[in-house]
Design a protein around this motif. Structure first.
Motif, PDB file in Angstrom:
ATOM      1  N   MET A 258      -0.130  41.915  45.347  1.00 14.61           N
ATOM      2  CA  MET A 258       1.222  41.767  45.883  1.00 14.61           C
ATOM      3  C   MET A 258       2.101  41.039  44.868  1.00 14.61           C
ATOM      4  SD  MET A 258       0.594  40.996  49.880  1.00 14.61           S
ATOM      5  CE  MET A 258       2.249  41.539  50.260  1.00 14.61           C
TER       6      MET A 258
ATOM      7  N   LEU B 136      -3.528  33.872  45.089  1.00 12.59           N
ATOM      8  CA  LEU B 136      -4.348  34.800  45.874  1.00 12.59           C
ATOM      9  C   LEU B 136      -3.568  36.050  46.270  1.00 12.59           C
ATOM     10  CD1 LEU B 136      -6.281  32.288  48.145  1.00 12.59           C
ATOM     11  CD2 LEU B 136      -7.263  33.789  46.411  1.00 12.59           C
ATOM     12  N   LEU B 137      -2.308  35.888  46.654  1.00  7.15           N
ATOM     13  CA  LEU B 137      -1.480  37.055  46.983  1.00  7.15           C
ATOM     14  C   LEU B 137      -1.376  37.982  45.774  1.00  7.15           C
ATOM     15  CD1 LEU B 137       1.381  35.385  49.049  1.00  7.15           C
ATOM     16  CD2 LEU B 137      -0.183  37.158  49.887  1.00  7.15           C
ATOM     17  N   ARG B 138      -1.178  37.399  44.605  1.00  6.02           N
ATOM     18  CA  ARG B 138      -1.080  38.214  43.389  1.00  6.02           C
ATOM     19  C   ARG B 138      -2.397  38.889  43.059  1.00  6.02           C
ATOM     20  NH1 ARG B 138       2.782  33.889  40.301  1.00  6.02           N
ATOM     21  NH2 ARG B 138       4.742  34.683  41.158  1.00  6.02           N
ATOM     22  N   GLN B 139      -3.517  38.218  43.332  1.00 12.08           N
ATOM     23  CA  GLN B 139      -4.827  38.831  43.124  1.00 12.08           C
ATOM     24  C   GLN B 139      -5.011  40.046  44.031  1.00 12.08           C
ATOM     25  OE1 GLN B 139      -7.717  35.667  43.687  1.00 12.08           O
ATOM     26  NE2 GLN B 139      -8.080  35.589  41.483  1.00 12.08           N
ATOM     27  N   HIS B 140      -4.394  40.018  45.197  1.00 12.62           N
ATOM     28  CA  HIS B 140      -4.460  41.147  46.135  1.00 12.62           C
ATOM     29  C   HIS B 140      -3.447  42.233  45.773  1.00 12.62           C
ATOM     30  CE1 HIS B 140      -7.395  39.770  49.052  1.00 12.62           C
ATOM     31  NE2 HIS B 140      -6.864  38.560  48.969  1.00 12.62           N
TER      32      HIS B 140
ATOM     33  N   GLU C 239      -5.588  34.943  55.744  1.00 16.63           N
ATOM     34  CA  GLU C 239      -4.896  36.221  55.908  1.00 16.63           C
ATOM     35  C   GLU C 239      -3.922  36.512  54.767  1.00 16.63           C
ATOM     36  OE1 GLU C 239      -3.444  37.304  59.649  1.00 16.63           O
ATOM     37  OE2 GLU C 239      -5.327  36.850  60.638  1.00 16.63           O
ATOM     38  N   LEU C 240      -4.279  36.096  53.573  1.00 19.62           N
ATOM     39  CA  LEU C 240      -3.415  36.338  52.417  1.00 19.62           C
ATOM     40  C   LEU C 240      -3.683  37.730  51.849  1.00 19.62           C
ATOM     41  CD1 LEU C 240      -3.458  32.901  50.656  1.00 19.62           C
ATOM     42  CD2 LEU C 240      -1.460  34.084  51.543  1.00 19.62           C
ATOM     43  N   HIS C 241      -3.237  38.734  52.582  1.00 15.85           N
ATOM     44  CA  HIS C 241      -3.341  40.125  52.164  1.00 15.85           C
ATOM     45  C   HIS C 241      -2.174  40.878  52.786  1.00 15.85           C
ATOM     46  CE1 HIS C 241      -5.040  40.587  56.179  1.00 15.85           C
ATOM     47  NE2 HIS C 241      -5.963  39.689  55.843  1.00 15.85           N
ATOM     48  N   THR C 242      -1.997  42.112  52.410  1.00 13.46           N
ATOM     49  CA  THR C 242      -0.831  42.881  52.848  1.00 13.46           C
ATOM     50  C   THR C 242      -0.683  42.898  54.360  1.00 13.46           C
ATOM     51  OG1 THR C 242      -1.074  44.274  50.893  1.00 13.46           O
ATOM     52  CG2 THR C 242       0.326  45.114  52.651  1.00 13.46           C
ATOM     53  N   GLU C 243      -1.751  43.171  55.064  1.00 19.25           N
ATOM     54  CA  GLU C 243      -1.686  43.258  56.530  1.00 19.25           C
ATOM     55  C   GLU C 243      -1.369  41.899  57.153  1.00 19.25           C
ATOM     56  OE1 GLU C 243      -1.566  45.193  60.127  1.00 19.25           O
ATOM     57  OE2 GLU C 243      -1.594  46.003  58.103  1.00 19.25           O
ATOM     58  N   GLY C 244      -1.937  40.833  56.621  1.00 16.64           N
ATOM     59  CA  GLY C 244      -1.646  39.492  57.133  1.00 16.64           C
ATOM     60  C   GLY C 244      -0.188  39.120  56.931  1.00 16.64           C
TER      61      GLY C 244
END
Length: 84
Positions: free
Chosen positions: A23, A17-21, A59-64
């Motif tokens: 990152m 999921l992080l890679r999908q976002h 919260e698996l995104h940059t801000e999280g």
């Protein structure tokens, strides 16, 4: 996470999921005290526990990731100050 297999699957799902976002997530590494860590993005290092916590809270995104790292750093600084 109740067992090793669930924990491992959760980590794999979270990294995906992080890679999908968008990152970049490095390969897992192990610290001297046996914690599994990942480099995330250009500036962050997260433990497997932190990644799973972000997954659980959605919260698996940059801000999280940024908030998690900042909260962890603040907690560590408070612990060091209290033990001095």
């Amino acid at each position: 996470m109740s067992n090793y297999a669930e924990r491992a699957n959760g980590i794999v799902r979270a990294v995906h999921l992080l890679r999908q976002h968008g990152m970049a997530v490095g390969f897992p590494m192990q610290t001297a005290d046996r914690q599994v860590i990942f480099s995330v993005g250009k500036d962050f290092t997260l433990t497997a526990d932190q990644i799973l916590e972000l997954l659980e809270h959605g919260e698996l995104h940059t801000e999280g990731v940024r908030r998690s790292v900042e909260a962890h750093a603040a907690t560590s600084m408070r612990r060091r100050a209290a033990s001095s």
